[in-house]
Design a protein around this motif. Sequence first.
Motif, short mmCIF file in Angstrom:
data_model
loop_
_atom_site.label_atom_id
_atom_site.label_comp_id
_atom_site.label_asym_id
_atom_site.label_seq_id
_atom_site.Cartn_x
_atom_site.Cartn_y
_atom_site.Cartn_z
N GLU A 278 0.80 -1.15 -0.06
CA GLU A 278 0.06 0.01 0.15
C GLU A 278 0.80 1.20 0.01
O GLU A 278 0.59 2.17 -0.44
CB GLU A 278 -0.86 0.18 1.26
N LYS A 279 2.04 1.27 0.68
CA LYS A 279 2.79 2.44 0.67
C LYS A 279 3.48 2.83 -0.31
O LYS A 279 3.80 4.08 -0.75
CB LYS A 279 3.90 2.26 1.90
N GLU A 280 3.51 2.08 -1.42
CA GLU A 280 4.19 2.17 -2.85
C GLU A 280 3.20 2.66 -3.78
O GLU A 280 3.39 3.14 -4.77
CB GLU A 280 4.94 0.82 -3.19
N ARG A 281 1.78 2.56 -3.44
CA ARG A 281 0.74 2.72 -4.55
C ARG A 281 0.52 4.11 -4.59
O ARG A 281 0.67 4.89 -3.59
CB ARG A 281 -0.49 2.06 -4.06
N THR B 152 2.33 -2.87 -11.80
CA THR B 152 2.94 -2.41 -13.09
C THR B 152 2.31 -1.28 -13.51
O THR B 152 2.89 -0.10 -14.10
CB THR B 152 2.94 -3.55 -14.00
N VAL B 153 1.03 -1.20 -13.69
CA VAL B 153 0.30 -0.08 -14.35
C VAL B 153 0.51 1.44 -13.55
O VAL B 153 0.60 2.07 -14.02
CB VAL B 153 -1.22 -0.51 -14.56
N GLU B 154 0.26 0.97 -12.14
CA GLU B 154 0.47 2.21 -11.32
C GLU B 154 1.71 2.70 -11.27
O GLU B 154 1.93 3.99 -11.13
CB GLU B 154 0.09 1.81 -9.85
N LYS B 155 2.73 1.89 -11.59
CA LYS B 155 4.15 2.46 -11.63
C LYS B 155 4.30 3.20 -13.00
O LYS B 155 4.77 4.29 -12.75
CB LYS B 155 5.10 1.25 -11.57
N MET B 156 3.68 2.72 -13.92
CA MET B 156 4.06 3.24 -15.16
C MET B 156 2.94 4.63 -15.52
O MET B 156 3.72 5.53 -15.98
CB MET B 156 3.46 2.35 -16.43
N GLN C 184 -13.34 7.11 -11.17
CA GLN C 184 -12.77 5.69 -10.70
C GLN C 184 -11.84 5.14 -12.04
O GLN C 184 -12.17 5.58 -12.96
CB GLN C 184 -14.36 4.94 -10.73
N ASN C 185 -10.85 4.39 -11.64
CA ASN C 185 -9.98 3.92 -12.63
C ASN C 185 -9.94 2.33 -12.38
O ASN C 185 -9.87 1.82 -11.22
CB ASN C 185 -8.61 4.48 -12.30
N ILE C 186 -10.72 1.60 -13.54
CA ILE C 186 -10.78 0.07 -13.32
C ILE C 186 -9.96 -0.41 -14.41
O ILE C 186 -9.93 -0.21 -15.50
CB ILE C 186 -12.33 -0.11 -13.85
N LEU C 187 -9.11 -1.54 -14.07
CA LEU C 187 -8.51 -2.22 -14.90
C LEU C 187 -9.21 -3.30 -15.32
O LEU C 187 -9.43 -4.28 -14.51
CB LEU C 187 -6.97 -2.55 -14.12
N ILE D 37 -1.13 6.36 -11.60
CA ILE D 37 -2.86 6.48 -11.52
C ILE D 37 -3.16 5.43 -10.53
O ILE D 37 -2.75 4.32 -10.74
CB ILE D 37 -3.63 6.06 -12.78
N ARG D 38 -3.95 5.71 -9.69
CA ARG D 38 -4.34 4.63 -8.41
C ARG D 38 -5.62 3.83 -9.39
O ARG D 38 -6.44 4.32 -9.65
CB ARG D 38 -5.02 5.25 -7.26
N VAL D 39 -5.40 2.63 -9.16
CA VAL D 39 -6.39 1.66 -9.80
C VAL D 39 -7.39 1.35 -8.60
O VAL D 39 -7.06 0.80 -7.74
CB VAL D 39 -5.84 0.31 -10.41
N ASP D 40 -8.65 1.87 -8.72
CA ASP D 40 -9.47 1.48 -7.63
C ASP D 40 -10.14 0.03 -7.93
O ASP D 40 -10.61 -0.41 -6.56
CB ASP D 40 -10.54 2.43 -7.89
N HIS D 41 -10.57 -0.60 -8.91
CA HIS D 41 -10.96 -1.85 -8.98
C HIS D 41 -10.57 -2.61 -10.17
O HIS D 41 -9.63 -1.99 -11.13
CB HIS D 41 -12.50 -1.72 -9.41
N HIS D 42 -10.62 -3.83 -10.23
CA HIS D 42 -10.08 -4.50 -11.42
C HIS D 42 -11.05 -5.75 -11.73
O HIS D 42 -11.90 -5.97 -10.78
CB HIS D 42 -8.82 -5.17 -11.05
#
Length: 462
Positions: A130-133, A230-234, A142-145, A237-242
């Motif tokens: 969590e601390k890295e996100r 990987t997506v969040e690092k790139m 909302q951002n959904i992967l 953007i915080r991914v809320d749901h998947h």
Amino acid sequence: MDADVSDSPGTPAEPDRPDHSAGGGPADEPQDTPGAAPQDGTTGEAPRASTAGDGGPATDGSDGDGGAGTWDARPERGQVDGRRHWLRWTALGASFVVLVAAGAGWWLYKKLDGNITTDTSAAAELKAYEKERPLPVARDAQNILLIGSDTRSGDNSEYGRDDGGSQRSDTTILLHLAADRGSATAVSIPRDLMAEIPSCHTDGGKETRKQFAQFNSAFELGGTACTIRTVEKMTGIRVDHHMVIDFNGFKDMVDAVDGVEVCLKEPVDDTDARLKLPAGRQKLDGEEALGYVRARKSIGDGSDTERMDRQQKFLGALVNKMQSNGVLLNPTRLYPVLDAATKSLTTDPDLDSLRDLYDLVRGMRNVPTEKVQFLTVPRTSYHADPNRDELVQPDADRLFTQLRKDESVTVVPAETNNSEDSQADHSSGNDPTAQKPDDNGDSPTPAPTYSGSNAADDLCGS
């Protein structure tokens, strides 16, 4: 003196008369002789009205019991009982129908709700990091992967060899829902894109090393959690749901809306994609649609970029058909779609119920189809390997910043997106509709545009 003549003064005694109340005489027979004195001894008073007890009709229209009408007008007791009996059974029948409907509705709800698989392992993995996100920036956005699983195990084994049940991410889309739910932007991330993949944990708990590798290997190494990180690092953007959906779920959804129309410039015969179609306009069923979005070398230029564009346009056509045919507002048509989607759907714990999914869909159903946009991250061939991709900067970071801050993103067809940069087919700093420089020579910063499509586009261009 005769024996039958009374020798006493006064009125002679009245002879015994029949009991008319019991029906022993006609109702209209006079009860007193004309001129006779009243029975109670009073004089000069009109004779009293005959009552039901006297055997004659009531002069005030009553039936003798105080009710209106006559005996002929009174309903038979059997009729009253029959009407009450019928009303009672009608009420019981209606109650039974309501109970059955409620029971059926509850059964359907539980069935759909039970179809969904909850991904608790990904939630636990993400919590550990969590601390890295990145932190969320835009409230209510909302951002959904969305991850299309390419696993060949189980029901998907018919689509290829299962090498130990390994999973791959065949398609990955970051879906951004604006806070006001006025737009939805779906950004495809190429599976061949080179990316920084963090250290992740495998299903067996083994820790992988941090590496710069092909994007879709993150899913194979560490599953959904590794792909999200990987997506969040790139993107930042915080991914809320998947959501993870497999092959069968996709084709069943297409079948549930009775197919989707496409147009082919040339006939297709692709053994690997199990697809054989003539040229021209035609409606694809679920199996054909799956082959259409998976085919690579047999349609177009054979590139993964062209395949992603085809996938985006097909998804747009699917969304358009669901909205135009009233599927989202028609429970009888919506149920098969939900059943198909939920049977092959895996989500995070905060999106694993039918109620949660309904709230999500309800928030999107009023988004205009032209505001449901599809594009691919700005990318070009990787300098060290032309068979791989890399991000084009600063175009990619500019797009990610707009999504992170919930700013409007403009998507236009590739042919109208004129640009001189290396990413002419994907993004541009030039907006054909941007304001022109004024007389002072001051020119506003042109709004960025990105090549793509929207759900209102016709796959056949008509």
